[in-house]
Design an enzyme around this catalytic site. Structure first.
Site, PDB file in Angstrom:
ATOM      1  N   ASN A  21      -6.374   7.484   1.867  1.00 43.17           N
ATOM      2  CA  ASN A  21      -5.205   6.668   2.180  1.00 43.17           C
ATOM      3  C   ASN A  21      -4.235   6.513   1.012  1.00 43.17           C
ATOM      4  O   ASN A  21      -3.306   5.717   1.079  1.00 43.17           O
ATOM      5  CB  ASN A  21      -5.640   5.277   2.652  1.00 43.17           C
TER       6      ASN A  21
ATOM      7  N   ILE B  37       0.368   4.061  -1.185  1.00 40.55           N
ATOM      8  CA  ILE B  37      -0.777   3.563  -0.422  1.00 40.55           C
ATOM      9  C   ILE B  37      -0.386   3.401   1.038  1.00 40.55           C
ATOM     10  O   ILE B  37       0.708   2.914   1.353  1.00 40.55           O
ATOM     11  CB  ILE B  37      -1.214   2.176  -0.949  1.00 40.55           C
ATOM     12  N   CYS B  38      -1.280   3.824   1.920  1.00 41.26           N
ATOM     13  CA  CYS B  38      -1.049   3.582   3.337  1.00 41.26           C
ATOM     14  C   CYS B  38      -1.855   2.367   3.754  1.00 41.26           C
ATOM     15  O   CYS B  38      -3.069   2.413   3.849  1.00 41.26           O
ATOM     16  CB  CYS B  38      -1.461   4.791   4.159  1.00 41.26           C
ATOM     17  N   LEU B  39      -1.151   1.262   3.960  1.00 35.03           N
ATOM     18  CA  LEU B  39      -1.828   0.022   4.311  1.00 35.03           C
ATOM     19  C   LEU B  39      -0.955  -0.669   5.355  1.00 35.03           C
ATOM     20  O   LEU B  39       0.203  -0.982   5.088  1.00 35.03           O
ATOM     21  CB  LEU B  39      -1.962  -0.840   3.045  1.00 35.03           C
TER      22      LEU B  39
END
Lengths: 179, 528
Positions: free
Chosen positions: A79, A88-90
């Site tokens: 991620n 960041i993939c959040l």
């Protein structure tokens, strides 16, 4: 204005009762919208005992817009983009999902949790996500190699790569080398 | 539209479209004839028995903004009464269920708590929304805690100061275009803000935008509703034709703003060609692959190194600049095999040349075929584009004619009818060429082409009459001719559309490309 008051309060909260495994520093005393964070990977994650630098930048519209957070230390993770500026993939940080009352502590908690439990179904690095799902052993080997190469020794926050000689004095572990 | 009314009404495709609730009928009837088209007023009665509807017609209804609002209000009121919840809550529930009232009621009866939670409503009921000043309050967003700070909370009780609330809503509505699913600003709280609370908090301008966005979700949520794509038109159109029907029917609808478009793909009226072929055709026309086609028809490849060569001189003895291969431009064979017969290729039968020639010829034929259809399509498209000018000119002509001949406004309406007919027919003609490009050759195609030819000839001769100077137009014989021709054009168009639509509905067309025909109907399959 309102954003600085809020950030100041959050900073105070974070320094008086620091969240676990997290140290916060301000690179410039005059600018409270830029934080440097050192995140020690929790023991239950495969990134342990790596230490990761995170750069938190609060936009002017904060807290109505989410803070921007990137990994300054390279990390092998489904991620997080596998490059020097690790995005960041959040879902928490996406504009649609962001709530103005969400505190930075919550976000940092979520990122720490992401180290313990990657989300391969919502990947930024599809190749790593595939590997995580299908070949966990190989994934862990690579992740650990990255930790050894980049996440040991003093954390650096420059946007360039973290290789090379260290000028910092607060060295805690051996310098990078074996990978 | 007095003098021409009888001509127009017999062939108009819109004349008999009245809103009604019965299922959309696309099969049409067998004894089609424009002479016994039902009177609009009788249509409702007809629907009880058998529908007298041309096969290319679809039922549709145009809704204006106030109708759209009213429909929502009716549904909201019903749910409000049946479930005994507030109107705001009913609206939120309906939006959550994409305005499917039946499903909402069913699900709600089964498990009300779950439905409320999923839709972003909590079960707690409380007083109407109001701003409050609470002692010792500190806003969780801006961390402000001064005395007398006005604050607001939804049912969930998450309280924030009014400024933060306003800012939050403003950003959601203005920047993110969100309306139906704006949640409480508290982390992890999925309570949806209702219209009444919103009205209390934000400026009138923002409220208006909010309601516009909400209206938009109503139309966008329903498969049977679509916005009219004309610029500045705020109407929506309801039509029962589903996506899966699009290979059998071309659902052309006409808005009150007079814009005619396809309900299936929102493009301008493209009868008789079905959406799928229209998409293919437009792609083909836009595609650079046609440039490549030109190249292969006008140039040849060196038989040895495949470099593309355009012949620039008269001599057939070609020497490739790149690989120095020598060959004959005519037969593509080796030049050395030509012996001494320079400049004169007599070696047609030789094997070395035939293969190369075959590929060449194929490409040339397919290009020419494409260009044949494209040129005619483009010609009608251009004429259709000039329609605006034409219409403006017509109006001028009508005024002029009134002055010069002493005719009344009503008496010169035939020019307006002629202009309308020309526009509509050209639009249809244009797409007949795209349609024909994809048709495989058979008896039906011949009939189609005859119809096409008849319509085209009628249109061209009307067009010619129409452009005569005003002095000649005043001639009453020409007037009658134009009226007759107008009526004839419209009739020819109806015949053509009727034929194509019927065969399309029955799956009888055979196309030379992949075409999805999901309905297993009797008769030849339309797959290649």
């Amino acid at each position: 204005m309102s954003s600085s008051k809020r950030i100041t309060k959050e900073l105070t909260d974070c320094t008086t009762t620091p969240p676990p495994n997290i140290t916060i520093t301000l690179p410039s005393d005059s600018n409270i919208s830029l934080w440097h964070i050192t995140l020690a990977a929790p023991p239950e994650s495969i990134y342990h005992p790596g230490k990761f630098g995170l750069i938190v930048s609060f936009p002017l519209e904060y807290p109505f817009k989410p803070p921007q957070i990137t990994f300054a230390t390279r990390i092998y993770h489904p991620n997080i983009t596998n490059e020097s500026s690790g995005s960041i993939c959040l879902s928490l940080l996406k504009t649609d999902n962001w709530k103005p009352s969400t505190k930075i502590v919550t976000v940092l908690d979520a990122i720490r949790q992401l180290l313990v439990e990657p989300q391969p179904d919502d990947p930024l690095e599809t190749r790593i996500a595939e590997q995580y799902k299908n070949d966990r052993k190989e994934f862990e080997k690579e992740a650990k190699a990255y930790v050894n190469k980049y996440a040991k020794g003093p954390v650096k926050f420059s946007t360039t790569t973290t290789d090379g000689g260290s000028t910092s004095t607060s060295s805690t572990t051996a310098p990078p080398g074996e990978a | 539209m007095d003098t021409d009314d009888e001509f127009m009404s017999t062939v108009s495709s819109e004349g008999d479209m009245l809103p009604d609730d019965s299922d959309n009928d696309i099969s049409g009837d067998d004894d089609f004839g424009f002479d016994d088209e039902p009177d609009p007023d009788l249509d409702m009665q007809h629907d009880i028995g058998q529908t007298k509807r041309a096969p290319y017609d679809v039922k549709f209804t145009v809704y204006q903004p106030q109708d759209i609002q009213q429909q929502q209000d009716v549904l909201v009121n019903e749910v409000n009464m049946i479930l005994n919840i507030s109107k705001e809550e009913a609206a939120i529930l309906l939006r959550h269920f994409r305005w499917n009232k039946e499903r909402l009621l069913e699900d709600y009866m089964d498990r009300p708590e779950k439905v409320l939670e999923a839709a972003g409503l909590s079960q707690m009921t409380c007083d109407p929304p109001k701003l409050e000043v609470i002692r010792g309050f500190c806003c969780d967003i801006c961390c402000e805690e001064e005395e007398g700070l006005q604050s607001f909370a939804l049912k969930c009780g998450h309280r924030f100061c009014v400024d933060c609330y306003r800012h939050y809503l403003g950003q959601k509505i203005r920047e993110e275009g969100e309306a139906a699913r704006i949640q409480c600003p508290a982390e992890g709280c999925n309570i949806i803000i209702d219209a009444r609370s919103l009205d209390l908090l934000v400026t009138a301008e923002l409220t208006e935008r909010y309601h516009k966005l909400l209206n938009r979700t109503y139309v966008e949520d329903k498969e049977t509703l679509k916005w009219c794509p004309a610029p500045d038109c705020q109407n929506a159109i309801e039509c029962g034709v589903k996506k899966k029907d699009l290979s059998r029917i071309v659902p052309t609808v006409s808005c009150l703003c007079s814009h005619r478009f396809c309900f299936g793909c929102i493009l301008n009226d493209h009868q008789p060609a079905p959406c799928e072929l229209v998409k293919k055709w437009l792609k083909k026309c836009a595609d650079d692959s046609e440039t490549a086609n030109w190249i292969s028809a006008n140039t040849k490849e060196c038989p040895k190194c495949n470099s593309t060569i355009e012949k620039n001189g008269g001599c057939n003895h070609m020497t490739c600049r790149k690989c120095k291969h020598e060959f004959c431009w005519m037969c593509m064979g080796l030049w050395s095999e030509h012996g001494t017969s320079w400049y004169n290729c007599n070696r047609f039968e030789e094997k070395s040349g035939t293969d190369a020639r075959d590929a060449q010829a194929k490409s040339r034929v397919s290009l020419e075929r494409y260009l044949h259809y494209y040129n005619r399509y483009a010609n009608h498209e251009q004429s259709a584009r000039l329609d605006k000018d034409l219409y403006a000119k017509t109006e001028k002509k009508m005024v002029q004619l009134q002055k010069e001949s002493g005719m009344s406004w009503i008496e010169v309406q035939y020019l307006s009818s002629a202009s309308m007919a020309l526009q509509t027919c050209r639009q249809t003609l244009m797409w007949t060429y795209a349609f024909a490009f994809y048709l495989a050759r058979n008896n039906l195609t011949t009939i189609f082409e005859d119809n096409q030819k008849d319509l085209e000839m009628a249109v061209e001769s009307l067009s010619e009459m129409f452009e005569k100077p005003v002095t000649e137009l005043a001639d009453s014989r020409l007037k009658v001719d134009i009226m007759d021709k107008t009526s004839y054009c419209n009739k020819r168009r109806v015949i053509l559309l009727d034929d194509t639509a019927r065969n399309l509905a029955e799956g009888k067309w055979i196309f030379n490309v992949e075409f999805s025909n999901p309905t297993p109907m009797p008769g030849p399959s339309s797959r290649k």
